[in-house]
Design a protein around this motif. Sequence first.
Motif, PDB file in Angstrom:
ATOM      1  N   GLU A  79       0.738  -1.214  -0.002  1.00 38.98           N
ATOM      2  CA  GLU A  79       0.075   0.086   0.120  1.00 38.98           C
ATOM      3  C   GLU A  79       0.936   1.249  -0.089  1.00 38.98           C
ATOM      4  O   GLU A  79       1.630   1.454   1.012  1.00 38.98           O
ATOM      5  CB  GLU A  79      -0.942   0.008   1.193  1.00 38.98           C
ATOM      6  CG  GLU A  79      -2.142   0.811   1.271  1.00 38.98           C
ATOM      7  CD  GLU A  79      -2.929   0.575   0.094  1.00 38.98           C
ATOM      8  OE1 GLU A  79      -3.608  -0.487  -0.195  1.00 38.98           O
ATOM      9  OE2 GLU A  79      -3.073   1.479  -0.700  1.00 38.98           O
ATOM     10  N   PHE A 122      -1.028   6.516  -0.919  1.00 35.62           N
ATOM     11  CA  PHE A 122      -1.515   7.540  -1.866  1.00 35.62           C
ATOM     12  C   PHE A 122      -3.027   7.498  -2.125  1.00 35.62           C
ATOM     13  O   PHE A 122      -3.513   8.065  -2.783  1.00 35.62           O
ATOM     14  CB  PHE A 122      -0.855   7.591  -3.018  1.00 35.62           C
ATOM     15  CG  PHE A 122       0.901   7.970  -2.786  1.00 35.62           C
ATOM     16  CD1 PHE A 122       1.068   9.189  -2.270  1.00 35.62           C
ATOM     17  CD2 PHE A 122       1.605   7.225  -3.452  1.00 35.62           C
ATOM     18  CE1 PHE A 122       2.376   9.538  -2.113  1.00 35.62           C
ATOM     19  CE2 PHE A 122       3.031   7.584  -3.097  1.00 35.62           C
ATOM     20  CZ  PHE A 122       3.313   8.576  -2.588  1.00 35.62           C
ATOM     21  N   ARG A 123      -3.589   6.391  -1.478  1.00 36.28           N
ATOM     22  CA  ARG A 123      -4.990   6.110  -1.935  1.00 36.28           C
ATOM     23  C   ARG A 123      -5.869   6.284  -0.724  1.00 36.28           C
ATOM     24  O   ARG A 123      -5.498   6.373   0.403  1.00 36.28           O
ATOM     25  CB  ARG A 123      -5.029   4.635  -2.095  1.00 36.28           C
ATOM     26  CG  ARG A 123      -4.324   4.067  -3.255  1.00 36.28           C
ATOM     27  CD  ARG A 123      -4.701   2.902  -3.767  1.00 36.28           C
ATOM     28  NE  ARG A 123      -4.749   1.662  -3.013  1.00 36.28           N
ATOM     29  CZ  ARG A 123      -5.535   0.710  -2.961  1.00 36.28           C
ATOM     30  NH1 ARG A 123      -6.165   0.495  -4.072  1.00 36.28           N
ATOM     31  NH2 ARG A 123      -5.556  -0.427  -2.141  1.00 36.28           N
ATOM     32  N   TYR A 124      -7.250   6.573  -1.174  1.00 38.17           N
ATOM     33  CA  TYR A 124      -8.325   6.849  -0.340  1.00 38.17           C
ATOM     34  C   TYR A 124      -9.167   5.654  -0.072  1.00 38.17           C
ATOM     35  O   TYR A 124      -9.561   5.045  -1.252  1.00 38.17           O
ATOM     36  CB  TYR A 124      -9.001   8.276  -0.340  1.00 38.17           C
ATOM     37  CG  TYR A 124      -7.799   9.220  -0.723  1.00 38.17           C
ATOM     38  CD1 TYR A 124      -7.718   9.893   0.432  1.00 38.17           C
ATOM     39  CD2 TYR A 124      -7.305   9.708  -1.891  1.00 38.17           C
ATOM     40  CE1 TYR A 124      -6.455  11.075   0.662  1.00 38.17           C
ATOM     41  CE2 TYR A 124      -6.472  10.694  -1.781  1.00 38.17           C
ATOM     42  CZ  TYR A 124      -6.096  11.337  -0.786  1.00 38.17           C
ATOM     43  OH  TYR A 124      -5.271  12.472  -0.658  1.00 38.17           O
ATOM     44  N   ASP A 125      -9.930   5.336   1.082  1.00 44.35           N
ATOM     45  CA  ASP A 125     -10.813   4.448   1.220  1.00 44.35           C
ATOM     46  C   ASP A 125     -12.218   5.035   0.672  1.00 44.35           C
ATOM     47  O   ASP A 125     -12.296   6.127   0.432  1.00 44.35           O
ATOM     48  CB  ASP A 125     -10.891   3.765   2.199  1.00 44.35           C
ATOM     49  CG  ASP A 125     -11.088   4.850   3.540  1.00 44.35           C
ATOM     50  OD1 ASP A 125     -11.696   5.934   3.395  1.00 44.35           O
ATOM     51  OD2 ASP A 125     -11.078   4.325   4.853  1.00 44.35           O
ATOM     52  N   THR A 168      -7.291   8.591   4.254  1.00 44.47           N
ATOM     53  CA  THR A 168      -5.967   7.967   3.721  1.00 44.47           C
ATOM     54  C   THR A 168      -5.844   6.438   4.083  1.00 44.47           C
ATOM     55  O   THR A 168      -5.834   6.215   5.058  1.00 44.47           O
ATOM     56  CB  THR A 168      -4.854   8.911   4.072  1.00 44.47           C
ATOM     57  OG1 THR A 168      -5.182  10.257   3.753  1.00 44.47           O
ATOM     58  CG2 THR A 168      -3.714   8.555   3.160  1.00 44.47           C
ATOM     59  N   LYS A 192       0.323   4.331   4.767  1.00 47.39           N
ATOM     60  CA  LYS A 192       1.526   3.594   3.771  1.00 47.39           C
ATOM     61  C   LYS A 192       1.795   2.192   4.406  1.00 47.39           C
ATOM     62  O   LYS A 192       2.184   2.267   5.676  1.00 47.39           O
ATOM     63  CB  LYS A 192       2.635   4.376   3.670  1.00 47.39           C
ATOM     64  CG  LYS A 192       3.959   3.863   2.955  1.00 47.39           C
ATOM     65  CD  LYS A 192       4.866   4.658   2.577  1.00 47.39           C
ATOM     66  CE  LYS A 192       6.275   4.150   2.456  1.00 47.39           C
ATOM     67  NZ  LYS A 192       7.016   3.947   3.609  1.00 47.39           N
ATOM     68  N   SER A 236       7.669   2.869  -1.776  1.00 47.77           N
ATOM     69  CA  SER A 236       6.380   2.654  -2.276  1.00 47.77           C
ATOM     70  C   SER A 236       6.197   2.571  -3.634  1.00 47.77           C
ATOM     71  O   SER A 236       5.195   2.700  -4.228  1.00 47.77           O
ATOM     72  CB  SER A 236       5.500   4.117  -1.825  1.00 47.77           C
ATOM     73  OG  SER A 236       6.401   5.154  -2.225  1.00 47.77           O
TER      74      SER A 236
END
Lengths: 254, 107
Positions: B29, B32-35, B40, B43, B65
């Motif tokens: 992970e 940089f991603r959102y649920d 956020t 990481k 990453s």
Amino acid sequence: MTACLLAIVILAACSTQAAQPVPLKSGVEFASADVRSLQQDDFANPGMLWVTRGAKLWLEPAGSDGKACGTCHGDANRSMKGVASRYPRIDSVSTGLINLEGRIQQCRERRQHAPLMAYESDELLALTAYVASQSRGIPVNVEIDGFHRAHFERGRAMYYQRVGQMNLACTNCHDANWSKKLGAETVSQGHGNAYPIYRLEWQAAGSLQRRFRSCLSGVRAEMFPYGAAEYLDLELYLAWRGQGLAIETPGVRR
Amino acid sequence: MSLARIQVPPSAKRGEVIEVRIAIQHAMEAGFRYDNNGRTIPKNVINTLVARYNGTEVFRAELGSGISANPYLQFFMTAEASGDIEFSWVDDAGERGSERAAIVVVG
């Protein structure tokens, strides 16, 4: 006379509408060279991680009776050979249509008395990939007669049904435009013979139904929930449409 | 559950250069991603991977990453004696994994 000829032409057009693409090409033939080599290398293929996990789960007892898949089915290399090529099929007990995932779930429920695995969970994908990979190289060969018929017809209708804001049916890409480009992608014929696949975009393994959901969201149509009857019917139609293609599980796609 | 696959040749001659490959199942992970709720996703990547050949460190990698999910690494080493190659790794969440494979050296 002219009307008669016209009727024949129309009939011919209708019958070709339901036919297999010619020549039949597996999705891997539309992939780039690096994706192809990733699929062909049994170690580098990331889908093999799921297969390996499935092999472990196969021997892991589950449920109140402490039975594992292997307790009844023994060595999957032998007992599961060719099984995936015959799914989706009618379950003889419930007379409903089930796919390979459904068959595994049914074993868990009826034989192992174990809790069901969530659709699209890593566990279910792993077991499905492990079972399906035993049929590698065996041509898809599903039944469409008897109880299968109604499901098959509904699947076919869905395949030709325009949906979503884009107003596209499966056939508009996967029959009319395969081998052409959609952005950077080459449009495939839309076969399910390599599923579950490892898709690089997902960075994970996924089922054919996940792929359906991607397509539906791509044409901006409402997605059915996992395990929906609509998906099963479409899986049956697609299996028939790709009849004869060798099973490739676990496939790798972009 | 940490899962990895290791590939080494079934047997090697003493002094032969062999290829060692490892693939680990890990989401890597990137942070940089959102649920679905807009939070956020923290990481969490495998930050260190070490390979020991009969107890001696022969390979070490520090991953970040930019490495894709389910990392796959390969390297070459000289086969000297029969024994084990053992991989161990740790991710940002502190979860450790390890896996070993036997190396058979003949001659």
